[in-house]
Scaffold this motif. Structure first.
Motif, PDB file in Angstrom:
ATOM      1  N   THR A 177     -11.456  49.276  -3.358  1.00  0.00           N
ATOM      2  CA  THR A 177     -10.118  49.333  -3.952  1.00  0.00           C
ATOM      3  C   THR A 177      -9.042  49.682  -2.930  1.00  0.00           C
ATOM      4  OG1 THR A 177     -10.769  49.763  -6.240  1.00  0.00           O
ATOM      5  CG2 THR A 177      -8.679  50.702  -5.533  1.00  0.00           C
ATOM      6  N   ASP A 188      -8.564  52.298  -9.538  1.00  0.00           N
ATOM      7  CA  ASP A 188      -8.207  53.649  -9.100  1.00  0.00           C
ATOM      8  C   ASP A 188      -6.774  53.893  -9.561  1.00  0.00           C
ATOM      9  OD1 ASP A 188      -7.706  56.058  -7.894  1.00  0.00           O
ATOM     10  OD2 ASP A 188      -8.277  55.433  -5.870  1.00  0.00           O
ATOM     11  N   GLY A 203     -12.557  52.488  -5.240  1.00  0.00           N
ATOM     12  CA  GLY A 203     -12.299  53.265  -6.444  1.00  0.00           C
ATOM     13  C   GLY A 203     -13.463  54.175  -6.783  1.00  0.00           C
ATOM     14  N   ALA A 235     -13.425  57.031  -4.304  1.00  0.00           N
ATOM     15  CA  ALA A 235     -12.354  57.980  -4.638  1.00  0.00           C
ATOM     16  C   ALA A 235     -12.768  58.868  -5.806  1.00  0.00           C
ATOM     17  CB  ALA A 235     -11.069  57.215  -4.981  1.00  0.00           C
ATOM     18  N   ASN A 285     -13.924  54.912 -16.382  1.00  0.00           N
ATOM     19  CA  ASN A 285     -13.571  54.053 -15.251  1.00  0.00           C
ATOM     20  C   ASN A 285     -12.644  52.930 -15.707  1.00  0.00           C
ATOM     21  OD1 ASN A 285     -13.613  52.768 -12.715  1.00  0.00           O
ATOM     22  ND2 ASN A 285     -15.490  51.642 -13.206  1.00  0.00           N
TER      23      ASN A 285
END
Length: 274
Positions: free
Chosen positions: A66, A85, A149, A152, A221
């Motif tokens: 991402t 994200d 993502g 993170a 998510n």
């Protein structure tokens, strides 16, 4: 001879003129920079042919983490960015690289590990508690380490668990790779790994890996999509890119996303406009 050549030239010209609208239609395309999970889960392979059939627009995907996908958008090298994200996406809009973020769908992250489960986390629903146990046991943990993502989210969970992780720790391994290759590493090492459910369901080389922790609300998510700002980058294909976004968030596009399943299990859940 001259008459024959003239007739032949005229025929070629007529054929080219008749073919040109078809050729132009085939040339309609956009570049979408996206997370690896949308590709490696098989979602794009399923939905993009349907979109092309309806619109005539070919979608060329650049599948990276991402963070990298957003950087591609920042350079104006993509028409659309489709990632997962939300905080980073909101910064992307705030910086003016897009004017609007659209929510498209969601699934969840899951914590995978070996059946032997040396950290004894199996069956739990608290991701922070699971990370604390893995750290205490110094059990092998595979991190994507690619600013994706998923990476993170993983780093947020470590931070929330009060644990500072670095590549210098012998049990913490960064691969710098996409979800599929990282899962291959976890399978080979019998290590723990955070994965998105979509890629896990489509992953075949599981070895002794199983789902050990799931169901924590923190594992939600969300995926979002954005048109790269044509005011910053005039080369952005605004019409075609917006057509793709409009289809993704339309009832038709949302129904197609919902219909993508592996072994009867739905991978992504549409939630545009909710």
């Amino acid at each position: 001879m001259k008459k024959l050549l003239s007739t032949l030239f005229s025929s070629i010209l007529i054929a080219a003129t008749l073919a040109s609208p078809i050729a132009l239609a085939q040339e309609k395309s956009i570049v979408v920079s996206s997370t690896t999970s949308t590709e490696q889960s098989g979602l794009f392979g399923y939905i993009l042919p349907i979109f092309k059939m309806k619109s005539g627009i070919d979608v060329k995907v650049v599948a990276v983490g991402t963070g990298q996908a957003l950087d591609i958008g920042r350079r104006g090298d993509a028409d659309v960015v489709f990632v997962h994200d939300k905080p980073a996406e909101e910064i992307f809009v705030k910086e003016g690289y897009s004017t609007k973020r659209y929510e498209v769908m969601y699934n969840d992250f899951i914590l995978i590990g070996p059946k032997s489960d040396p950290a004894k986390i199996g069956g739990g629903k608290d991701i922070q508690a699971a990370f604390q146990k893995i750290s205490a046991a110094q059990a092998p943990f595979i991190s994507r380490g690619d600013k994706s993502g998923t990476n993170a989210a993983e780093l947020r969970y470590w931070k929330d668990a009060g644990i500072a992780v670095t590549p210098n720790q012998s049990w913490y391994k960064e691969t710098g790779s996409g979800m599929g290759p990282a899962l291959n590493t976890a399978s080979a090492m019998n290590g723990y790994i955070l994965a998105d459910r979509g890629t896990w369901l489509s992953f075949k080389n599981r070895g002794d890996l199983v789902i050990l922790v799931q169901g924590d609300p923190k594992l939600f998510n969300q995926y979002g999509v954005m048109l790269v700002n044509p005011a910053k980058f005039p080369n952005v294909k605004k019409v075609e890119g917006q057509a793709f976004i409009d289809w993704l968030i339309s009832k038709g596009g949302q129904d197609v996303i919902a219909s993508y399943k592996i072994d009867g299990e739905q991978l992504f859940f549409p939630n545009a406009g909710k």
